[in-house]
Enzyme design. Structure first.
Site, PDB file in Angstrom:
ATOM      1  N   GLY A  63      41.843  56.864  59.924  1.00 12.93           N
ATOM      2  CA  GLY A  63      42.129  57.308  61.291  1.00 12.93           C
ATOM      3  C   GLY A  63      42.521  58.780  61.301  1.00 12.93           C
ATOM      4  CB  ALA A  73      47.303  74.229  53.866  1.00 13.62           C
ATOM      5  CB  VAL A  84      40.185  75.808  52.475  1.00 11.50           C
ATOM      6  CG1 VAL A  84      39.215  76.968  52.320  1.00 11.50           C
ATOM      7  CG2 VAL A  84      39.431  74.490  52.641  1.00 11.50           C
ATOM      8  NE  ARG A 112      38.971  53.378  60.686  1.00  8.48           N
ATOM      9  CZ  ARG A 112      40.270  53.560  60.728  1.00  8.48           C
ATOM     10  NH1 ARG A 112      40.996  53.460  59.633  1.00  8.48           N
ATOM     11  NH2 ARG A 112      40.896  53.833  61.847  1.00  8.48           N
ATOM     12  CG  ASP A 144      48.446  52.383  54.155  1.00 11.17           C
ATOM     13  OD1 ASP A 144      47.545  52.581  55.000  1.00 11.17           O
ATOM     14  OD2 ASP A 144      49.218  51.408  54.203  1.00 11.17           O
ATOM     15  CB  THR A 170      48.476  58.174  59.190  1.00 13.34           C
ATOM     16  OG1 THR A 170      48.701  57.140  60.152  1.00 13.34           O
ATOM     17  CG2 THR A 170      49.652  58.179  58.232  1.00 13.34           C
ATOM     18  CG  ASP A 210      49.928  54.342  62.341  1.00 12.38           C
ATOM     19  OD1 ASP A 210      50.057  54.448  63.573  1.00 12.38           O
ATOM     20  OD2 ASP A 210      48.926  53.839  61.795  1.00 12.38           O
ATOM     21  CG  ASP A 218      51.698  53.603  58.159  1.00 15.78           C
ATOM     22  OD1 ASP A 218      51.323  54.755  57.865  1.00 15.78           O
ATOM     23  OD2 ASP A 218      50.906  52.666  58.387  1.00 15.78           O
ATOM     24  NE  ARG A 256      63.153  57.854  81.741  1.00 18.12           N
ATOM     25  CZ  ARG A 256      63.923  56.811  81.483  1.00 18.12           C
ATOM     26  NH1 ARG A 256      64.595  56.229  82.450  1.00 18.12           N
ATOM     27  NH2 ARG A 256      64.023  56.334  80.267  1.00 18.12           N
ATOM     28  NE  ARG A 272      45.517  48.030  62.802  1.00 14.74           N
ATOM     29  CZ  ARG A 272      44.629  49.016  62.867  1.00 14.74           C
ATOM     30  NH1 ARG A 272      43.945  49.196  63.964  1.00 14.74           N
ATOM     31  NH2 ARG A 272      44.389  49.795  61.837  1.00 14.74           N
ATOM     32  CE  LYS A 300      68.392  50.875  93.951  1.00 14.35           C
ATOM     33  NZ  LYS A 300      69.538  49.990  93.925  1.00 14.35           N
ATOM     34  NE  ARG A 317      43.242  57.905  65.516  1.00 16.95           N
ATOM     35  CZ  ARG A 317      42.617  56.754  65.292  1.00 16.95           C
ATOM     36  NH1 ARG A 317      43.309  55.639  65.239  1.00 16.95           N
ATOM     37  NH2 ARG A 317      41.332  56.717  65.106  1.00 16.95           N
TER      38      ARG A 317
HETATM   39  P1  ADP Z   1      43.771  54.932  56.657  1.00 14.69           P
HETATM   40  O1  ADP Z   1      43.544  55.851  55.507  1.00 14.69           O
HETATM   41  O2  ADP Z   1      44.004  55.659  57.933  1.00 14.69           O
HETATM   42  O3  ADP Z   1      44.832  53.894  56.342  1.00 14.69           O
HETATM   43  P2  ADP Z   1      41.680  52.875  56.334  1.00 14.69           P
HETATM   44  O4  ADP Z   1      42.643  51.795  55.999  1.00 14.69           O
HETATM   45  O5  ADP Z   1      40.568  52.573  57.281  1.00 14.69           O
HETATM   46  O6  ADP Z   1      42.387  54.168  56.943  1.00 14.69           O
HETATM   47  O7  ADP Z   1      41.032  53.384  54.958  1.00 14.69           O
HETATM   48  C1  ADP Z   1      40.137  54.466  54.954  1.00 14.69           C
HETATM   49  C2  ADP Z   1      39.079  54.275  53.898  1.00 14.69           C
HETATM   50  O8  ADP Z   1      39.674  54.197  52.598  1.00 14.69           O
HETATM   51  C3  ADP Z   1      38.270  53.003  53.998  1.00 14.69           C
HETATM   52  O9  ADP Z   1      37.269  53.073  54.978  1.00 14.69           O
HETATM   53  C4  ADP Z   1      37.679  52.927  52.591  1.00 14.69           C
HETATM   54  O10 ADP Z   1      36.602  53.831  52.466  1.00 14.69           O
HETATM   55  C5  ADP Z   1      38.829  53.452  51.731  1.00 14.69           C
HETATM   56  N1  ADP Z   1      39.555  52.314  51.115  1.00 14.69           N
HETATM   57  C6  ADP Z   1      40.453  51.500  51.715  1.00 14.69           C
HETATM   58  N2  ADP Z   1      40.895  50.548  50.854  1.00 14.69           N
HETATM   59  C7  ADP Z   1      40.257  50.769  49.685  1.00 14.69           C
HETATM   60  C8  ADP Z   1      40.268  50.141  48.386  1.00 14.69           C
HETATM   61  N3  ADP Z   1      41.034  49.075  48.144  1.00 14.69           N
HETATM   62  N4  ADP Z   1      39.478  50.654  47.418  1.00 14.69           N
HETATM   63  C9  ADP Z   1      38.699  51.731  47.650  1.00 14.69           C
HETATM   64  N5  ADP Z   1      38.637  52.365  48.837  1.00 14.69           N
HETATM   65  C10 ADP Z   1      39.391  51.903  49.842  1.00 14.69           C
END
Ligand code: ADP
Length: 319
Positions: A11, A22, A24, A72, A103, A125, A127, A129, A154, A171, A214, A252
């Site tokens: 995302g 940065a 580059v 993705r 992640d 990201t 999030d 997280d 508001r 999520r 209110k 986003r």
């Molecule tokens: P984010 O990085 O925002 O959490 P995603 O969870 O969609 O987004 O992961 C982004 C991309 O990372 C996925 O589309 C895939 O290409 C790669 N990826 C995710 N999990 C794995 C994994 N277990 N092994 C290899 N590549 C992965």
């Protein structure tokens, strides 16, 4: 000449462009040849890779989204597919990679590092997280976008004496809902990290109405339930006129805040520093205003935790 590549994955988040810039600029400053990979891991597979010069990252620090595009790429889980990606890098003599993403992207980055490409992750990201950093790039911008929306809602909530339910992104992580709730003075914040007791929320709203309150603002993270569902649940317990607002993808976008630009600049440059020093297999972060690196294993070791002290404060301040 040492060669390094950079990509954005998963995302998108505001500030990714500042991070690319940065990476580059710092790479060129350190004497690297630097390459941009378009469309995240997808571009590694399809060989969508281009050499970048200083000017290629000019005029992007203030722009949302990502100049390198994101995608993705579920097939990246397959070791055979990754072999193809590694070959595309190796053929150009690129042995270092910076992956800017969440992640999920770190999982792919960790695999590439284990398979021979020195890789460092940069947390991009909205999030917030990711373990190993207090803040992720894009969180501050998304937070401010939500707070701006909450302030506007508001005004109308006050004028019409209504309860508004605002659904925000998150999520699995409630950071955006929590921080926006505190900053926007929401009466109720519903996050995935806690059990949501709508009956208790209804009782609080009713008690507030009986005291002469209110209007009311409820912020719900999408991972808990939708705003519509929340309204329906509430009306099972009290007779209240609700309006629902789903903020959606506007969260986003937008130009990154000053904080996000500075964070992205520091983290992007630090990732290059680490690779130059032969350090990889880790993600960069900021903890107590100090730049830190955390191994991917440690980042993945446990689920990201919500700030419980801030959560408790949000409840104390919204009585
Ligand atoms: P984010 O990085 O925002 O959490 P995603 O969870 O969609 O987004 O992961 C982004 C991309 O990372 C996925 O589309 C895939 O290409 C790669 N990826 C995710 N999990 C794995 C994994 N277990 N092994 C290899 N590549 C992965």
């Amino acid at each position: 000449m040492k060669k390094l590549a950079v990509l954005t994955s998963g995302g998108d988040s505001p500030g990714m462009n500042a991070a690319i810039r940065a990476v580059v600029r710092k790479s060129i400053f350190e004497g690297y040849e630097v390459y941009g990979v378009y469309q995240g891991f997808q571009g590694l597979i399809t060989d969508n890779i281009e050499k970048l010069e200083l000017g290629d990252v000019g005029d992007i620090i203030q722009r949302g989204g990502t100049k390198l595009f994101s995608a993705r790429c579920p097939e990246f889980i397959d070791a055979g597919v990754r072999k193809n990606a590694i070959e595309n890098l190796s053929r150009r003599g690129i042995d270092s990679l910076v992956v800017i993403g969440g992640d999920g992207s770190y999982r792919g980055a960790e695999r590439l590092d284990a398979e021979g490409i020195m890789t460092v992750g940069v947390p991009g990201t909205i999030d917030n997280d990711i373990n190993g950093t207090d803040f992720t790039i894009g969180f501050d911008t998304a937070l401010n976008t939500i707070v701006d929306a909450v302030d506007k809602i508001r005004d109308t909530a006050t004028s019409h004496e209504r309860t508004f339910i605002i659904e925000v992104m998150g999520r699995d992580a409630g950071d955006l809902a929590l921080w926006a709730g505190v900053a926007g003075g929401a009466e109720t914040i519903l996050i995935p990290e806690d059990v949501s007791d709508v009956k208790a929320v209804a009782e609080r709203i009713e008690a507030g109405m009986n005291r002469g309150k209110k209007h009311s603002i409820i912020i719900v993270a999408e991972g808990v339930m939708s705003a519509g569902e929340c309204g329906r649940e509430l009306r099972k317990y009290i007779n209240v006129d609700t309006r629902e607002s789903v903020l959606g993808h506007m969260q986003r976008g937008g130009k990154p805040t000053g904080s996000d630009r500075v964070l992205a600049s520091r983290l992007g440059a630090f990732a290059v520093d680490l690779l130059k020093d032969g350090v990889s297999g880790c993600a960069v972060g900021i903890e107590n205003n100090r730049l830190t690196e955390t191994s991917f294993d440690e980042v993945f070791a446990e689920d990201h935790q919500i700030d419980r002290v801030l959560y408790k404060l949000s409840q104390e301040l919204s009585i």
